[in-house]
Design a protein around this motif. Structure first.
Motif, PDB file in Angstrom:
ATOM      1  N   ALA A 187      25.035  22.684  23.850  1.00 37.57           N
ATOM      2  CA  ALA A 187      23.889  21.799  24.080  1.00 37.57           C
ATOM      3  C   ALA A 187      23.766  20.706  23.017  1.00 37.57           C
ATOM      4  CB  ALA A 187      22.599  22.608  24.146  1.00 37.57           C
ATOM      5  N   ALA A 188      23.939  21.073  21.740  1.00 34.28           N
ATOM      6  CA  ALA A 188      23.788  20.081  20.664  1.00 34.28           C
ATOM      7  C   ALA A 188      24.838  18.986  20.776  1.00 34.28           C
ATOM      8  CB  ALA A 188      23.879  20.770  19.304  1.00 34.28           C
ATOM      9  N   GLU A 189      26.066  19.388  21.045  1.00 36.21           N
ATOM     10  CA  GLU A 189      27.145  18.414  21.173  1.00 36.21           C
ATOM     11  C   GLU A 189      26.965  17.555  22.424  1.00 36.21           C
ATOM     12  OE1 GLU A 189      32.056  18.253  21.144  1.00 36.21           O
ATOM     13  OE2 GLU A 189      30.992  20.159  20.837  1.00 36.21           O
ATOM     14  N   ASP A 190      26.555  18.180  23.528  1.00 37.31           N
ATOM     15  CA  ASP A 190      26.356  17.428  24.773  1.00 37.31           C
ATOM     16  C   ASP A 190      25.278  16.366  24.594  1.00 37.31           C
ATOM     17  OD1 ASP A 190      28.256  19.023  25.962  1.00 37.31           O
ATOM     18  OD2 ASP A 190      26.799  20.349  26.931  1.00 37.31           O
ATOM     19  N   LEU A 191      24.186  16.732  23.943  1.00 35.11           N
ATOM     20  CA  LEU A 191      23.119  15.760  23.707  1.00 35.11           C
ATOM     21  C   LEU A 191      23.606  14.656  22.774  1.00 35.11           C
ATOM     22  CD1 LEU A 191      20.269  14.684  23.868  1.00 35.11           C
ATOM     23  CD2 LEU A 191      19.583  16.362  22.136  1.00 35.11           C
ATOM     24  N   ALA A 192      24.365  15.020  21.740  1.00 32.49           N
ATOM     25  CA  ALA A 192      24.873  14.016  20.802  1.00 32.49           C
ATOM     26  C   ALA A 192      25.772  13.002  21.506  1.00 32.49           C
ATOM     27  CB  ALA A 192      25.632  14.709  19.670  1.00 32.49           C
ATOM     28  N   LYS A 193      26.560  13.476  22.456  1.00 30.87           N
ATOM     29  CA  LYS A 193      27.432  12.564  23.210  1.00 30.87           C
ATOM     30  C   LYS A 193      26.603  11.589  24.042  1.00 30.87           C
ATOM     31  CE  LYS A 193      31.462  15.600  23.362  1.00 30.87           C
ATOM     32  NZ  LYS A 193      32.315  16.499  24.201  1.00 30.87           N
ATOM     33  N   TYR A 194      25.495  12.073  24.586  1.00 29.20           N
ATOM     34  CA  TYR A 194      24.599  11.182  25.326  1.00 29.20           C
ATOM     35  C   TYR A 194      23.991  10.141  24.384  1.00 29.20           C
ATOM     36  CZ  TYR A 194      20.384   9.591  27.739  1.00 29.20           C
ATOM     37  OH  TYR A 194      19.405   8.812  28.289  1.00 29.20           O
ATOM     38  N   LEU A 195      23.582  10.570  23.199  1.00 31.33           N
ATOM     39  CA  LEU A 195      22.979   9.650  22.232  1.00 31.33           C
ATOM     40  C   LEU A 195      23.980   8.626  21.712  1.00 31.33           C
ATOM     41  CD1 LEU A 195      20.914  12.214  20.101  1.00 31.33           C
ATOM     42  CD2 LEU A 195      20.136  10.905  22.086  1.00 31.33           C
ATOM     43  N   ALA A 196      25.280   8.958  21.802  1.00 27.59           N
ATOM     44  CA  ALA A 196      26.321   8.046  21.330  1.00 27.59           C
ATOM     45  C   ALA A 196      26.508   6.856  22.265  1.00 27.59           C
ATOM     46  CB  ALA A 196      27.644   8.794  21.169  1.00 27.59           C
ATOM     47  N   ASN A 197      25.906   6.921  23.444  1.00 32.63           N
ATOM     48  CA  ASN A 197      25.989   5.822  24.403  1.00 32.63           C
ATOM     49  C   ASN A 197      24.914   4.788  24.070  1.00 32.63           C
ATOM     50  OD1 ASN A 197      25.989   4.096  26.587  1.00 32.63           O
ATOM     51  ND2 ASN A 197      25.915   5.704  28.128  1.00 32.63           N
ATOM     52  N   PRO A 198      25.280   3.551  23.775  1.00 31.71           N
ATOM     53  CA  PRO A 198      24.266   2.536  23.434  1.00 31.71           C
ATOM     54  C   PRO A 198      23.217   2.367  24.521  1.00 31.71           C
ATOM     55  CG  PRO A 198      26.480   1.716  22.982  1.00 31.71           C
ATOM     56  CD  PRO A 198      26.657   3.003  23.731  1.00 31.71           C
ATOM     57  N   ALA A 199      23.610   2.615  25.784  1.00 32.44           N
ATOM     58  CA  ALA A 199      22.677   2.425  26.895  1.00 32.44           C
ATOM     59  C   ALA A 199      21.534   3.433  26.881  1.00 32.44           C
ATOM     60  CB  ALA A 199      23.432   2.521  28.224  1.00 32.44           C
ATOM     61  N   SER A 200      21.692   4.550  26.173  1.00 31.84           N
ATOM     62  CA  SER A 200      20.636   5.568  26.156  1.00 31.84           C
ATOM     63  C   SER A 200      19.387   5.075  25.421  1.00 31.84           C
ATOM     64  CB  SER A 200      21.147   6.858  25.520  1.00 31.84           C
ATOM     65  OG  SER A 200      21.342   6.705  24.118  1.00 31.84           O
ATOM     66  N   GLN A 201      19.577   4.189  24.449  1.00 37.40           N
ATOM     67  CA  GLN A 201      18.464   3.594  23.691  1.00 37.40           C
ATOM     68  C   GLN A 201      17.575   4.638  23.019  1.00 37.40           C
ATOM     69  OE1 GLN A 201      17.617  -0.139  23.441  1.00 37.40           O
ATOM     70  NE2 GLN A 201      19.806   0.297  23.543  1.00 37.40           N
ATOM     71  N   VAL A 202      18.175   5.763  22.641  1.00 32.31           N
ATOM     72  CA  VAL A 202      17.431   6.811  21.950  1.00 32.31           C
ATOM     73  C   VAL A 202      18.386   7.518  21.005  1.00 32.31           C
ATOM     74  CG1 VAL A 202      17.915   8.558  23.718  1.00 32.31           C
ATOM     75  CG2 VAL A 202      15.896   8.815  22.257  1.00 32.31           C
TER      76      VAL A 202
END
Length: 395
Positions: A187-202
């Motif tokens: 879960a921690a890594e999956d969320l971090a990968k999402y946050l690594a996307n500039p489009a997430s804006q978070v």
């Protein structure tokens, strides 16, 4: 002082160790990552720049694909450059040692896990065997102490571009968050990968989760010297930790099943409070104090009057978290106890029942019920069916 770029083939192992530790810190490595890099060099060559073993040369025993391997500075730099590519890639492991295994043993595999599965697994034990010496190097050259009573967790970086400078604002808050989704062992890594996307804006500074085997993973997403994009106008003053896979609606029992990652969050909060010079006191609901301190996203909403978020929710075990903060801060005055779940109060009908529970109760009362008889197909009648039959018979 031995820094990368100043080593020679005659540099001592101590000089090489200092250069490795300081270069990994410059690159943003966490302590365990720096220690793993140093330990690997110790195992490969004893940190001797002139080490040769057949076709392999230098500190990290590199083959001919490393053109500068005979220069100790380039030997270290190339090792770390290639390791950085591996540990930031989609195939990276949450375990820095496995990423090194991947680089050194089977760099052609798609992932670190495949490399370990298909490689000479004893190599992992070999490079770990020098960890004690590497810890001593880190304590000597990093300029900070390695906590011997640190909680057991894996930590690595997956950097997010979603961050800003603090513009001189003093950090005085460490804030807890829930993801409101996700889950699973990664879960921690999956969320971090999402946050690594500039489009997430978070983004958050840390994501943390606890796997089914109780192992804890923390992913560093934003350098704490920068502001993550987590709490609107409170970003410049705060450090933010997100419990990956957690929800604000989680029960106390669910939260306590993650007690180890809660403990790690407490540890990191204390370490960052020390680093940035604010008091490691817990600001728990009902909120009654201004910063500095350690709190959650709802504190920002209700006390600072910024935003609308309510995580970490009503059932977060603040008593346990506060106990662990006191433990890591060295201010505990009582013997730690195992957190318990209070006995639930007796529910009164219908006052204490949720709308869903009341609807389910009503639906159950409507039937079908065998006591009301059966239709021509032999099916039990509902209350409505039975009333219709009664009305028909009375007509």
């Amino acid at each position: 002082m031995a820094l990368l770029g100043h080593l020679t083939v005659n540099s001592s192992p101590d000089d090489v160790a200092e250069a490795i530790i300081k270069e990994t810190i410059r690159r943003g490595y966490q302590p365990e990552e720096s220690i793993a890099a140093d330990s690997t060099g110790r195992q490969e060559s004893g940190l001797r720049p002139k080490a040769v073993n057949g076709a392999w040369r230098g500190i990290y025993q590199q083959d001919a694909s490393y053109p500068g391997r005979d220069d100790p500075n380039e030997n270290i730099r190339a090792f770390l450059d290639r390791l950085d590519v591996k540990r930031k890639s989609a195939g990276a492991s949450s375990d820095i040692w496995k990423n090194i295994f991947w680089l050194q043993q089977r760099p052609g595999e798609r992932t670190a896990d495949l490399a370990f599965a298909n490689g000479r697994q004893a190599y992992l034990t070999e490079i770990r065997s020098k960890r004690d010496a590497a810890v001593a190097d880190y304590k000597k050259y990093a300029g900070v102490a390695v906590a011997d009573n640190r909680p057991d967790f894996n930590e690595f970086a997956l950097w997010s571009p979603n961050c800003s400078g603090r513009n001189g604002t003093k950090v005085d808050l460490f804030l807890l968050h829930t993801q409101e989704g996700g889950g699973g062992d990664s879960a921690a890594e999956d969320l971090a990968k999402y946050l690594a996307n500039p489009a997430s804006q978070v983004s958050y500074h840390y994501t943390g989760s606890q796997a089914a085997d109780n192992g804890v993973t923390v992913v560093d997403c934003v350098d704490t010297d920068d502001a993550s994009w987590s709490v609107l106008d409170a970003n410049p003053r705060s450090i933010n930790f997100c419990f990956a896979g957690a929800r604000a609606s989680d029960s106390r029992d669910v939260w306590l099943s993650r007690s180890r990652v809660i403990d790690v969050a407490a540890y990191l909060a204390v370490q960052d409070a020390k680093k940035y010079g604010f008091t490691a006191r817990v600001l728990k609901p009902p909120y009654s104090s201004n910063p500095p301190g350690i709190s959650d996203h709802r504190y920002v909403t209700q006390w600072l009057k910024i935003g609308t978020h309510t995580d970490v929710g009503d059932n977060f075990p603040w008593d346990y978290f506060e106990q662990r903060v006191a433990f890591w801060a060295g201010t505990a005055t009582t013997t730690p106890t195992t957190p318990t779940t209070p006995t639930a109060p007796v529910k009164r009908f219908p006052k204490d029942y949720t709308d869903r529970e009341l609807l389910e109760y009503i639906a159950a009362q409507l039937g079908p019920w065998p006591q009301l008889g059966q239709n021509a197909k032999g099916e039990n009648l509902t209350l409505v069916d039975a009333f219709a039959e009664f009305k028909k018979a009375a007509a």
